[in-house]
Design a protein around this motif. Structure first.
Motif, PDB file in Angstrom:
ATOM      1  N   ALA A  80     -12.505  11.967  15.352  1.00 42.23           N
ATOM      2  CA  ALA A  80     -11.036  11.497  15.748  1.00 42.23           C
ATOM      3  C   ALA A  80     -10.999  11.162  17.469  1.00 42.23           C
ATOM      4  O   ALA A  80     -10.534  10.349  17.761  1.00 42.23           O
ATOM      5  N   SER A  81     -11.553  12.126  18.241  1.00 41.24           N
ATOM      6  CA  SER A  81     -11.731  12.198  19.441  1.00 41.24           C
ATOM      7  C   SER A  81     -12.237  10.944  20.133  1.00 41.24           C
ATOM      8  O   SER A  81     -11.857  10.016  20.848  1.00 41.24           O
ATOM      9  N   SER A  82     -13.445  10.408  19.423  1.00 37.11           N
ATOM     10  CA  SER A  82     -14.414   9.511  19.987  1.00 37.11           C
ATOM     11  C   SER A  82     -13.286   8.030  19.441  1.00 37.11           C
ATOM     12  O   SER A  82     -13.669   6.954  20.180  1.00 37.11           O
ATOM     13  N   LYS A  83     -12.546   7.929  18.443  1.00 37.45           N
ATOM     14  CA  LYS A  83     -12.027   6.842  17.972  1.00 37.45           C
ATOM     15  C   LYS A  83     -10.485   6.657  18.629  1.00 37.45           C
ATOM     16  O   LYS A  83      -9.745   5.651  18.407  1.00 37.45           O
ATOM     17  N   GLY A  84      -9.994   7.808  19.174  1.00 36.46           N
ATOM     18  CA  GLY A  84      -8.655   7.770  20.085  1.00 36.46           C
ATOM     19  C   GLY A  84      -7.664   8.171  18.804  1.00 36.46           C
ATOM     20  O   GLY A  84      -6.580   7.758  18.940  1.00 36.46           O
ATOM     21  N   TYR A  85      -7.979   8.900  17.750  1.00 34.07           N
ATOM     22  CA  TYR A  85      -7.080   9.214  16.691  1.00 34.07           C
ATOM     23  C   TYR A  85      -6.550  10.462  17.026  1.00 34.07           C
ATOM     24  O   TYR A  85      -7.113  11.091  17.928  1.00 34.07           O
ATOM     25  N   PRO A  86      -5.181  10.713  16.554  1.00 33.93           N
ATOM     26  CA  PRO A  86      -4.853  12.169  16.554  1.00 33.93           C
ATOM     27  C   PRO A  86      -5.918  13.226  16.147  1.00 33.93           C
ATOM     28  O   PRO A  86      -6.191  13.031  14.916  1.00 33.93           O
ATOM     29  N   ILE A  87      -5.917  14.357  16.695  1.00 37.74           N
ATOM     30  CA  ILE A  87      -7.070  15.361  16.469  1.00 37.74           C
ATOM     31  C   ILE A  87      -6.564  16.186  15.102  1.00 37.74           C
ATOM     32  O   ILE A  87      -5.271  16.708  15.268  1.00 37.74           O
ATOM     33  N   PRO A  88      -7.072  16.186  14.172  1.00 42.18           N
ATOM     34  CA  PRO A  88      -6.698  16.754  12.870  1.00 42.18           C
ATOM     35  C   PRO A  88      -6.922  18.531  12.868  1.00 42.18           C
ATOM     36  O   PRO A  88      -7.860  18.678  13.758  1.00 42.18           O
ATOM     37  N   LYS A  89      -6.053  19.195  12.392  1.00 42.08           N
ATOM     38  CA  LYS A  89      -6.138  20.657  12.272  1.00 42.08           C
ATOM     39  C   LYS A  89      -6.456  21.219  10.955  1.00 42.08           C
ATOM     40  O   LYS A  89      -6.893  22.209  10.755  1.00 42.08           O
ATOM     41  N   ASN A  90      -6.078  20.442  10.017  1.00 46.21           N
ATOM     42  CA  ASN A  90      -5.896  20.797   8.617  1.00 46.21           C
ATOM     43  C   ASN A  90      -6.454  20.104   7.662  1.00 46.21           C
ATOM     44  O   ASN A  90      -6.571  20.385   6.471  1.00 46.21           O
ATOM     45  N   VAL A  91      -6.824  18.636   8.030  1.00 49.97           N
ATOM     46  CA  VAL A  91      -7.428  17.887   6.950  1.00 49.97           C
ATOM     47  C   VAL A  91      -8.746  17.222   7.818  1.00 49.97           C
ATOM     48  O   VAL A  91      -8.924  17.239   8.853  1.00 49.97           O
ATOM     49  N   LEU A  92      -9.379  16.506   6.996  1.00 48.54           N
ATOM     50  CA  LEU A  92     -10.324  15.500   7.398  1.00 48.54           C
ATOM     51  C   LEU A  92      -9.938  14.147   7.639  1.00 48.54           C
ATOM     52  O   LEU A  92      -9.000  13.848   7.322  1.00 48.54           O
ATOM     53  N   ILE A  93     -10.710  13.317   8.186  1.00 53.41           N
ATOM     54  CA  ILE A  93     -10.379  11.973   8.321  1.00 53.41           C
ATOM     55  C   ILE A  93     -10.471  11.200   7.091  1.00 53.41           C
ATOM     56  O   ILE A  93     -11.771  11.296   6.748  1.00 53.41           O
ATOM     57  N   PRO A  94      -9.671  10.442   6.585  1.00 54.30           N
ATOM     58  CA  PRO A  94      -9.804   9.903   5.423  1.00 54.30           C
ATOM     59  C   PRO A  94     -10.754   8.844   5.308  1.00 54.30           C
ATOM     60  O   PRO A  94     -10.746   7.988   6.351  1.00 54.30           O
ATOM     61  N   LYS A  95     -11.445   8.725   4.474  1.00 51.24           N
ATOM     62  CA  LYS A  95     -12.335   7.425   4.234  1.00 51.24           C
ATOM     63  C   LYS A  95     -11.727   6.293   3.438  1.00 51.24           C
ATOM     64  O   LYS A  95     -11.394   6.489   2.282  1.00 51.24           O
ATOM     65  N   THR A  96     -11.333   5.195   4.156  1.00 49.48           N
ATOM     66  CA  THR A  96     -10.507   4.207   3.708  1.00 49.48           C
ATOM     67  C   THR A  96     -10.886   3.184   2.714  1.00 49.48           C
ATOM     68  O   THR A  96      -9.995   2.515   2.158  1.00 49.48           O
ATOM     69  N   LYS A  97     -12.191   3.038   2.616  1.00 49.28           N
ATOM     70  CA  LYS A  97     -12.617   2.061   1.890  1.00 49.28           C
ATOM     71  C   LYS A  97     -12.381   1.944   0.520  1.00 49.28           C
ATOM     72  O   LYS A  97     -12.211   1.127  -0.319  1.00 49.28           O
ATOM     73  N   GLY A  98     -12.522   3.168  -0.147  1.00 53.16           N
ATOM     74  CA  GLY A  98     -12.196   3.655  -1.590  1.00 53.16           C
ATOM     75  C   GLY A  98     -10.560   3.181  -1.861  1.00 53.16           C
ATOM     76  O   GLY A  98     -10.632   2.551  -2.994  1.00 53.16           O
ATOM     77  N   ILE A  99      -9.902   3.799  -1.046  1.00 52.63           N
ATOM     78  CA  ILE A  99      -8.494   3.523  -1.514  1.00 52.63           C
ATOM     79  C   ILE A  99      -7.983   2.117  -1.414  1.00 52.63           C
ATOM     80  O   ILE A  99      -7.173   1.839  -2.141  1.00 52.63           O
ATOM     81  N   VAL A 100      -8.407   1.667  -0.314  1.00 54.70           N
ATOM     82  CA  VAL A 100      -8.147   0.039   0.000  1.00 54.70           C
ATOM     83  C   VAL A 100      -8.562  -0.922  -1.531  1.00 54.70           C
ATOM     84  O   VAL A 100      -7.783  -1.388  -1.797  1.00 54.70           O
ATOM     85  N   THR A 101      -9.730  -0.390  -1.807  1.00 52.98           N
ATOM     86  CA  THR A 101     -10.250  -0.977  -3.027  1.00 52.98           C
ATOM     87  C   THR A 101      -9.366  -0.594  -4.216  1.00 52.98           C
ATOM     88  O   THR A 101      -9.193  -1.692  -5.040  1.00 52.98           O
ATOM     89  N   ALA A 102      -9.047   0.601  -4.551  1.00 51.92           N
ATOM     90  CA  ALA A 102      -8.461   1.176  -5.470  1.00 51.92           C
ATOM     91  C   ALA A 102      -6.712   0.334  -5.635  1.00 51.92           C
ATOM     92  O   ALA A 102      -6.316  -0.276  -6.439  1.00 51.92           O
ATOM     93  N   VAL A 103      -5.992   0.178  -4.225  1.00 46.83           N
ATOM     94  CA  VAL A 103      -4.950  -0.394  -4.141  1.00 46.83           C
ATOM     95  C   VAL A 103      -4.778  -1.974  -4.472  1.00 46.83           C
ATOM     96  O   VAL A 103      -4.269  -2.244  -5.317  1.00 46.83           O
TER      97      VAL A 103
END
Length: 262
Positions: A80-103
């Protein structure tokens, strides 16, 4: 679309969806290689097959891709730090390819996505694992559910991916507040009533297993000496116990170090 905090989350989603599952295969789970070049076509064909599914169905997607551990959280914070995302404290960074394909594959015949946030209160004697369930040790799990209509979701792949990331940013904030207050600050429903249909299905399958197991053991015992049969049953029990111990997650004792960007 729940967060993944323990090895018992799958059982929890079965309870929420009011289904009875034997194994992942019998519950029609989609087995992946974690290689998008192979998984993309498998996911799309599996989703397309649901378009004429004969009964209403639930699909659970753990978009984090794995369970939360301290080491994996540190990795997620670094990413998250390398990508400029908010730093998570309680979750992981979601892997979005699967949810995009599902939707994109399901939105024409699936009316909604339920964003599920699972929280485990502190200071309780037992942590929810498969082993504690089998031992019938009581433990509390708090679940927050919010419904999103699929017709209101973004149309583009990039928009869906960002929507998913935003949900996990919000989920992280909810869990941070829960850790401090012990509540989601919303109306809590403590009575969860299972449907009569689910109870009937469970009892039928339990009866089938018990009767079938009794017949199997009776026939097996007729050709084997009882010490040999006891050895086989004991060995199976040991293997099952080792499997449960190997797959369970220990209660989190410390929070992963937060990585801050300047």
């Amino acid at each position: 679309m729940p967060n993944h905090v323990s090895d018992s989350d799958t059982l929890l989603t079965w309870i929420l969806a009011q289904v009875f599952g034997w194994t992942n295969w019998f519950s029609e789970s989609i087995f992946l290689d974690r290689n998008w070049a192979k998984d993309e076509s498998k996911l799309k064909s599996s989703f397309e097959a649901l378009s004429d599914y004969p009964t209403p169905f639930w699909m659970t997607i753990f978009v984090e891709g794995t369970r939360l551990t301290a080491d994996k959280l540190v990795e997620a914070q670094s990413f998250a730090s390398s990508k400029g995302y908010p730093i998570p404290k309680n979750v992981l960074i979601p892997k979005t390819k699967g949810i995009v394909t599902a939707v994109q594959s399901l939105r024409s015949f699936v009316p909604a996505i339920y964003d599920v946030t699972i929280a485990i209160p502190k200071h309780q004697p037992f942590f929810p694992t498969l082993l504690t369930f089998l031992k019938m040790q009581p433990c509390k799990v708090v679940v927050r559910i919010k419904r999103y209509s699929t017709k209101d979701l973004p149309e583009s792949d990039q928009g869906i991916a960002q929507w998913c990331r935003n949900r996990f940013i919000a989920k992280d904030e909810l869990l941070e507040n829960f850790a401090a207050t012990g509540t989601f600050d919303e109306e809590e429903i403590t009575e969860f009533r299972r449907s009569t249909k689910s109870l009937i299905v469970t009892l039928i399958f339990a009866g089938i297993f018990l009767v079938g197991g009794w017949i199997f053991l009776k026939r097996l015992s007729s050709g084997w000496q009882y010490p040999t049969l006891a050895t086989i049953i004991g060995s199976v029990a040991i293997v099952v116990h080792i499997f449960i111990e190997f797959t369970k997650m220990p209660p989190p004792k410390i929070k992963a170090t937060q990585i801050c960007t300047q």
